[in-house]
Design an enzyme around this catalytic site. Sequence first.
Site, PDB file in Angstrom:
ATOM      1  CD  GLN A  61      -5.012  -0.053   1.353  1.00 45.51           C
ATOM      2  OE1 GLN A  61      -4.765   0.002   2.239  1.00 45.51           O
ATOM      3  NE2 GLN A  61      -5.058   1.083   0.351  1.00 45.51           N
TER       4      GLN A  61
ATOM      5  CD  GLN B  76     -10.093   4.337   3.390  1.00 44.86           C
ATOM      6  OE1 GLN B  76      -9.512   4.846   4.490  1.00 44.86           O
ATOM      7  NE2 GLN B  76     -11.620   4.524   3.508  1.00 44.86           N
TER       8      GLN B  76
ATOM      9  CD  GLU C  41      -6.114   3.504   6.472  1.00 46.59           C
ATOM     10  OE1 GLU C  41      -7.513   3.526   5.914  1.00 46.59           O
ATOM     11  OE2 GLU C  41      -5.360   2.654   6.387  1.00 46.59           O
TER      12      GLU C  41
ATOM     13  CB  THR D 124      -1.029  -0.061   1.117  1.00 50.03           C
ATOM     14  OG1 THR D 124      -0.240   0.523   2.354  1.00 50.03           O
ATOM     15  CG2 THR D 124      -1.739  -1.347   1.536  1.00 50.03           C
ATOM     16  CB  CYS D 125       0.022   5.063   0.029  1.00 45.61           C
ATOM     17  SG  CYS D 125      -0.765   5.149   1.382  1.00 45.61           S
ATOM     18  CG  ASN D 126       0.886   5.065   4.854  1.00 44.47           C
ATOM     19  OD1 ASN D 126       1.580   6.137   4.370  1.00 44.47           O
ATOM     20  ND2 ASN D 126      -0.170   5.413   5.014  1.00 44.47           N
TER      21      ASN D 126
ATOM     22  N   GLY E  43      -8.584   6.226  -5.092  1.00 43.04           N
ATOM     23  CA  GLY E  43      -8.911   7.201  -5.870  1.00 43.04           C
ATOM     24  C   GLY E  43     -10.713   7.442  -5.843  1.00 43.04           C
TER      25      GLY E  43
ATOM     26  N   GLY F  64      -8.859   3.621  -8.594  1.00 46.21           N
ATOM     27  CA  GLY F  64      -8.827   2.598  -7.619  1.00 46.21           C
ATOM     28  C   GLY F  64      -9.599   2.693  -6.154  1.00 46.21           C
TER      29      GLY F  64
END
EC number: 1.2.1.70
Length: 414
Positions: free
Chosen positions: A119, A115, A113, A49-51, A193, A190
């Site tokens: 994921q 999300q 969070e 993921t982004c993190n 997004g 995604g």
Amino acid sequence: MALISLAIDYKKSPIEVRSEFALSGLDVSMLYRSILAIDNVVHAVILSTCNRTEVYLEISDLRVVDDILVWWQGYVRNPNYKIKDYFKLRQGTEVIMHLMKLACGLESMVLGEPQILGQVKDSYTLSKKNHAIGKELDRVFQKVFATAKRVRSETRIGYCPVSVAFSAITLAKRQLDNISSKNVLIIGAGQTGELLFRHVTALAPKQIMLANRTIEKAQKITSVFRNASAHYLSELPQLIKKADIIIAAVNVLEYIVTCKYVGDKPRVFIDISIPQALDPKLGELEQNVYYCVDDINAVIEDNKDKRKYESSKAQKIIVKSLEEYLEKEKAIISNSAIKELFQKADGLVDLSLEKSLAKIRNGKDAEEIIKRFAYEIKKKVLHYPVVGMKEASKQGRSDCLVCMKRMFGLNVEK
């Protein structure tokens, strides 16, 4: 079989490091084929993921960790970044505890969070699709999902509308007072997004442009808002000229927006992609404002206090859930051992019984045959326990002797 995880996340690694070690955007089937080809790697789930990028594994030998690091290093574009400097290894129950906390949002940059759960579920599904997950790892993830569901229903950990996407929009609002007169470009359709799109529509901007590799997905999302339009990524040069705010949440391996695309018009660039999609040099231009994932921290900190109390409640649920899982695993292991023990005994009895019955059918003395049968069974059944007790005695393992005495109902005081 041992359970381990290897991780690179925002707590130890800045965005440029996470970008280098990200496995998103790569061929998933190829990733699973290559990692399962490593000796002693039995099953795997890959999360990127982004993190964070994390690999969850069932292995048959802990020494395989070095081989996994070599495998991961092979996907790094810049050889100056060495994975051994950044990764964290977890083992056994620590892996399960971490995964439960992660799925519940307690390990996220944005506390609570939601999300991340989606994921984690997506990563699990991809692992199953690639035949990379085994029974034990599957049970772990099923318990993790059940725990996350319970935390969401019994606490208010996700009550505040805070996510990386929400925080990105908050940053944009700080720079531009009146978003209703601005054009917003979102790159990527995604999960993140789509969440960005929802937050932006709530601000009623002049226009929202959503660019994606496949226009069908973008069209489906934009169809609910009359001032929104769907576009291909190839249209970015034209779209950027119109946009006042550009937010990227897309999987790419190189920058797709650089300084050559922008003129003198002031713009806000927000990049929550890993690897980064917007060139950080955009922020060096005087007229621009540029934020990356790490810049969102300040927004996130404002909301942490609101969730800390709920976090402690979630922690208690997770601890209880882990205890339940471990108890169930113990039962599974013991039941498996008991089943194997009975199968072993059945094998011993069946072989001796068939021989004894054959002798009786041939007219041998039945009483003598039955006595002999009982003696043979006793000898065979007690063979391995006797050998084990003798070996334990030689090694001075009185604890093993006591355990075996208890198993056979003997007097442990003698």
